[in-house]
Design a protein around this motif. Structure first.
Motif, mmCIF file in Angstrom:
data_model
loop_
_atom_site.group_PDB
_atom_site.id
_atom_site.type_symbol
_atom_site.label_atom_id
_atom_site.label_comp_id
_atom_site.label_asym_id
_atom_site.label_seq_id
_atom_site.Cartn_x
_atom_site.Cartn_y
_atom_site.Cartn_z
ATOM 1 N N SER A 11 0.891 -1.421 0.054
ATOM 2 C CA SER A 11 -0.153 0.078 -0.015
ATOM 3 C C SER A 11 0.923 1.100 -0.123
ATOM 4 O O SER A 11 2.070 1.236 0.334
ATOM 5 N N TYR A 12 0.037 2.406 -0.375
ATOM 6 C CA TYR A 12 1.101 3.737 -0.363
ATOM 7 C C TYR A 12 1.536 4.041 0.950
ATOM 8 O O TYR A 12 2.584 4.708 1.113
ATOM 9 N N ALA A 13 0.637 3.791 1.937
ATOM 10 C CA ALA A 13 0.900 4.056 3.543
ATOM 11 C C ALA A 13 2.200 3.378 3.776
ATOM 12 O O ALA A 13 3.158 3.843 4.437
ATOM 13 N N THR A 14 2.315 2.160 3.386
ATOM 14 C CA THR A 14 3.573 1.318 3.844
ATOM 15 C C THR A 14 4.714 1.904 2.806
ATOM 16 O O THR A 14 5.931 2.100 3.528
ATOM 17 N N PHE A 15 4.510 2.230 1.878
ATOM 18 C CA PHE A 15 5.731 3.026 1.056
ATOM 19 C C PHE A 15 6.220 4.400 1.528
ATOM 20 O O PHE A 15 7.237 4.444 1.681
ATOM 21 N N MET A 16 5.210 4.798 2.059
ATOM 22 C CA MET A 16 5.663 6.297 2.997
ATOM 23 C C MET A 16 6.387 5.965 4.134
ATOM 24 O O MET A 16 7.513 6.537 4.525
ATOM 25 N N LYS A 17 6.083 4.779 4.835
ATOM 26 C CA LYS A 17 6.833 4.300 6.131
ATOM 27 C C LYS A 17 8.435 3.866 5.417
ATOM 28 O O LYS A 17 9.147 4.239 6.133
ATOM 29 N N TYR A 18 8.302 3.139 4.566
ATOM 30 C CA TYR A 18 9.710 2.893 3.874
ATOM 31 C C TYR A 18 10.592 4.127 3.472
ATOM 32 O O TYR A 18 11.480 4.104 3.793
ATOM 33 N N MET A 19 9.809 5.031 2.815
ATOM 34 C CA MET A 19 10.533 6.271 2.417
ATOM 35 C C MET A 19 11.126 7.112 3.913
ATOM 36 O O MET A 19 12.186 7.843 3.840
ATOM 37 N N ASN A 20 10.344 7.072 4.842
ATOM 38 C CA ASN A 20 10.613 7.636 5.947
ATOM 39 C C ASN A 20 11.981 7.007 6.586
ATOM 40 O O ASN A 20 12.957 7.657 7.281
#
Length: 254
Positions: A144-153
């Motif tokens: 999901s996009y939410a998990t992608f953003m956690k990865y980016m952080n």
């Protein structure tokens, strides 16, 4: 009735909001033409990123007016988060990661930490988490996009200009400059700019739009100097780290 319907429909179409991006916001300088780009490329994606309304100020992650706001030509309509993470190199990696994510090219999403650890998105999306330079399976698969953003952080926390500079390929010929290229100098602090658009004249001289984040983390801003958003490598720009706008610091994603 049909004529009235047609008039109403025409009004609705004409009143529909027009996408605002660097191509629509900034007029190509006289004597220059847009550089040709490949459909679906990173360059095309950058050119079509939405911008916030004209006059929007650049703000930090806390909501304060950024100290770089004086150089704001436009603000890219992309989140900055609520932590002091998405700084200069982070913004470049965010844009590259977003492009690849929306292309569903998940295998290509990978950034190295300053310490050398390869942090790839596939591991994270498959449920692995980083600990002591190792991947440990602690969660379930989630693309999901939410998990992608956690990865980016996570990337923002451990990567920076030092690691990104090593990952990027030097551009030997400045005449080959294109959208998506990066001017970068690794350090503590280092800095970088990303090229958002390129125009060229009949003498093959190029001008370009630049974007950056800064410290503390702030909106990604399209820059301007001395009243113009168009930069070139043969014209000095007295902005912070303006000396990086040189072939010496020019790099590119593979």
């Amino acid at each position: 009735m049909k004529s009235i319907f047609a008039i109403v429909l025409l009004f609705l179409i004409s009143a529909a909001p027009v996408s605002d991006n660097v191509l629509t916001r900034f007029k190509t300088p006289a004597g220059y033409t847009q550089q040709k780009i490949e459909p679906g490329s990173f360059a095309e994606w950058l050119q079509n990123l939405p911008l916030k309304p004209v006059g929007t100020q650049t703000k930090t992650y806390k909501g304060d007016i950024a100290r770089t706001d004086v150089y704001t030509a436009a603000v890219v309509d992309i989140s900055v988060g609520n932590q002091d993470l998405q700084q200069c190199a982070d913004a470049v990696m965010r844009l590259r990661g977003e492009y690849l994510y929306h292309q569903k090219n998940y295998k290509a999403i990978s950034f190295n930490f300053v310490g050398g650890f390869k942090c790839d998105y596939i591991h994270y999306a498959e449920g692995y988490r980083y600990k002591n330079d190792k991947w440990i399976l602690t969660s379930t698969k989630d693309y999901s996009y939410a998990t992608f953003m956690k990865y980016m952080n996570l990337v923002f926390m451990y990567a920076g200009t030092l690691s990104l500079q090593k990952e990027l390929k030097p551009v030997q010929n400045p005449a080959e400059l294109k959208s998506g290229d990066v001017f970068i100098h690794g350090g503590s602090p280092g800095h970088c700019f990303i090229v958002m658009d390129v125009v060229e004249n009949s003498d093959h001289k190029k001008q370009f739009l630049l974007a950056q984040s800064f410290m503390p983390a702030q909106n990604i801003q399209v820059l301007q100097y001395d009243g113009s958003p168009w930069f070139s490598m043969d014209r000095h720009s007295d902005i912070a780290y303006g000396e990086l706008i040189s072939q010496v610091y020019l790099r590119r994603f593979d």
